[in-house]
Design a protein around this motif. Structure first.
Motif, PDB file in Angstrom:
ATOM      1  N   VAL A 146       8.443   9.606   6.240  1.00  0.00           N
ATOM      2  CA  VAL A 146       9.570  10.561   6.627  1.00  0.00           C
ATOM      3  C   VAL A 146       9.284  11.026   8.369  1.00  0.00           C
ATOM      4  O   VAL A 146      10.225  10.290   8.561  1.00  0.00           O
ATOM      5  CB  VAL A 146       9.644  11.512   5.473  1.00  0.00           C
ATOM      6  N   LEU A 147       8.607  11.320   8.113  1.00  0.00           N
ATOM      7  CA  LEU A 147       8.663  11.882   9.627  1.00  0.00           C
ATOM      8  C   LEU A 147       7.759  11.231  10.726  1.00  0.00           C
ATOM      9  O   LEU A 147       7.749  11.708  12.209  1.00  0.00           O
ATOM     10  CB  LEU A 147       7.628  12.952  10.247  1.00  0.00           C
ATOM     11  N   GLY A 148       7.352  10.069   9.953  1.00  0.00           N
ATOM     12  CA  GLY A 148       6.201   9.485  11.711  1.00  0.00           C
ATOM     13  C   GLY A 148       7.111   8.060  11.884  1.00  0.00           C
ATOM     14  O   GLY A 148       7.154   8.315  13.102  1.00  0.00           O
ATOM     15  N   TRP A 182       4.042  18.615   7.431  1.00  0.00           N
ATOM     16  CA  TRP A 182       5.645  18.727   7.876  1.00  0.00           C
ATOM     17  C   TRP A 182       6.380  19.568   8.541  1.00  0.00           C
ATOM     18  O   TRP A 182       7.122  19.027   9.248  1.00  0.00           O
ATOM     19  CB  TRP A 182       6.256  19.029   6.069  1.00  0.00           C
ATOM     20  N   LEU A 183       5.759  21.199   8.722  1.00  0.00           N
ATOM     21  CA  LEU A 183       5.713  21.581   9.604  1.00  0.00           C
ATOM     22  C   LEU A 183       5.424  21.335  11.415  1.00  0.00           C
ATOM     23  O   LEU A 183       6.757  21.558  12.055  1.00  0.00           O
ATOM     24  CB  LEU A 183       5.372  23.121   9.671  1.00  0.00           C
ATOM     25  N   TRP A 184       4.904  20.814  11.145  1.00  0.00           N
ATOM     26  CA  TRP A 184       4.077  20.558  13.284  1.00  0.00           C
ATOM     27  C   TRP A 184       4.562  18.971  13.081  1.00  0.00           C
ATOM     28  O   TRP A 184       5.336  19.345  14.614  1.00  0.00           O
ATOM     29  CB  TRP A 184       2.608  20.133  12.753  1.00  0.00           C
ATOM     30  N   SER A 217       9.094  16.669  15.716  1.00  0.00           N
ATOM     31  CA  SER A 217      10.453  15.907  15.812  1.00  0.00           C
ATOM     32  C   SER A 217      11.697  17.057  16.679  1.00  0.00           C
ATOM     33  O   SER A 217      12.720  16.458  17.495  1.00  0.00           O
ATOM     34  CB  SER A 217      10.684  15.092  14.587  1.00  0.00           C
ATOM     35  N   ILE A 218      11.939  18.004  15.919  1.00  0.00           N
ATOM     36  CA  ILE A 218      13.003  18.666  16.796  1.00  0.00           C
ATOM     37  C   ILE A 218      13.097  19.320  17.596  1.00  0.00           C
ATOM     38  O   ILE A 218      14.094  19.160  18.219  1.00  0.00           O
ATOM     39  CB  ILE A 218      13.168  20.248  15.504  1.00  0.00           C
ATOM     40  N   ALA A 264      14.832  17.977  23.302  1.00  0.00           N
ATOM     41  CA  ALA A 264      14.662  18.055  24.852  1.00  0.00           C
ATOM     42  C   ALA A 264      15.033  16.515  25.483  1.00  0.00           C
ATOM     43  O   ALA A 264      15.464  17.492  26.348  1.00  0.00           O
ATOM     44  CB  ALA A 264      13.409  17.655  25.039  1.00  0.00           C
ATOM     45  N   LEU A 265      15.197  15.162  24.725  1.00  0.00           N
ATOM     46  CA  LEU A 265      15.090  14.547  25.253  1.00  0.00           C
ATOM     47  C   LEU A 265      17.682  14.623  25.312  1.00  0.00           C
ATOM     48  O   LEU A 265      17.556  14.267  26.044  1.00  0.00           O
ATOM     49  CB  LEU A 265      15.457  13.280  24.217  1.00  0.00           C
TER      50      LEU A 265
END
Length: 89
Positions: A10-12, A62-64, A69-70, A75-76
């Motif tokens: 999911v986060l990759g 998940w947390l890291w 990602s957030i 920042a972007l």
């Protein structure tokens, strides 16, 4: 193992999009570097998925990865909104 696997799946993708996007926006000649960066996207995605398995637990993955990602997308957003980064037209 299930937590790490779901974090990788999911986060990759968002992390690799963020990484390739930052590199593309920082490039001086976006028109000529965008295609090679898109070709390297798959390697960044595999690297992000592998990185999820380096954490001790699925919760840490998940947390890291979620936190990265957030923070990265925030920042972007602010860099683009302030005019410090621009997309070539």
């Amino acid at each position: 193992m299930l937590g790490k696997s779901t974090a990788a799946a999911v986060l990759g993708l968002p992390l690799s999009v963020l990484l390739v996007g930052f590199i593309a926006l920082l490039s001086n000649d976006q028109k000529s570097t965008t295609l090679p960066l898109l070709l390297l996207f798959f390697l960044a995605w595999v690297g992000a998925m592998i990185a999820a398995f380096l954490f001790k637990t699925g919760l840490r993955a998940w947390l890291w990865m979620g936190g990265a990602s957030i923070v990265g997308y925030t920042a972007l957003h602010f860099l683009k909104a302030s005019g410090l980064m621009k997309v070539a037209g």
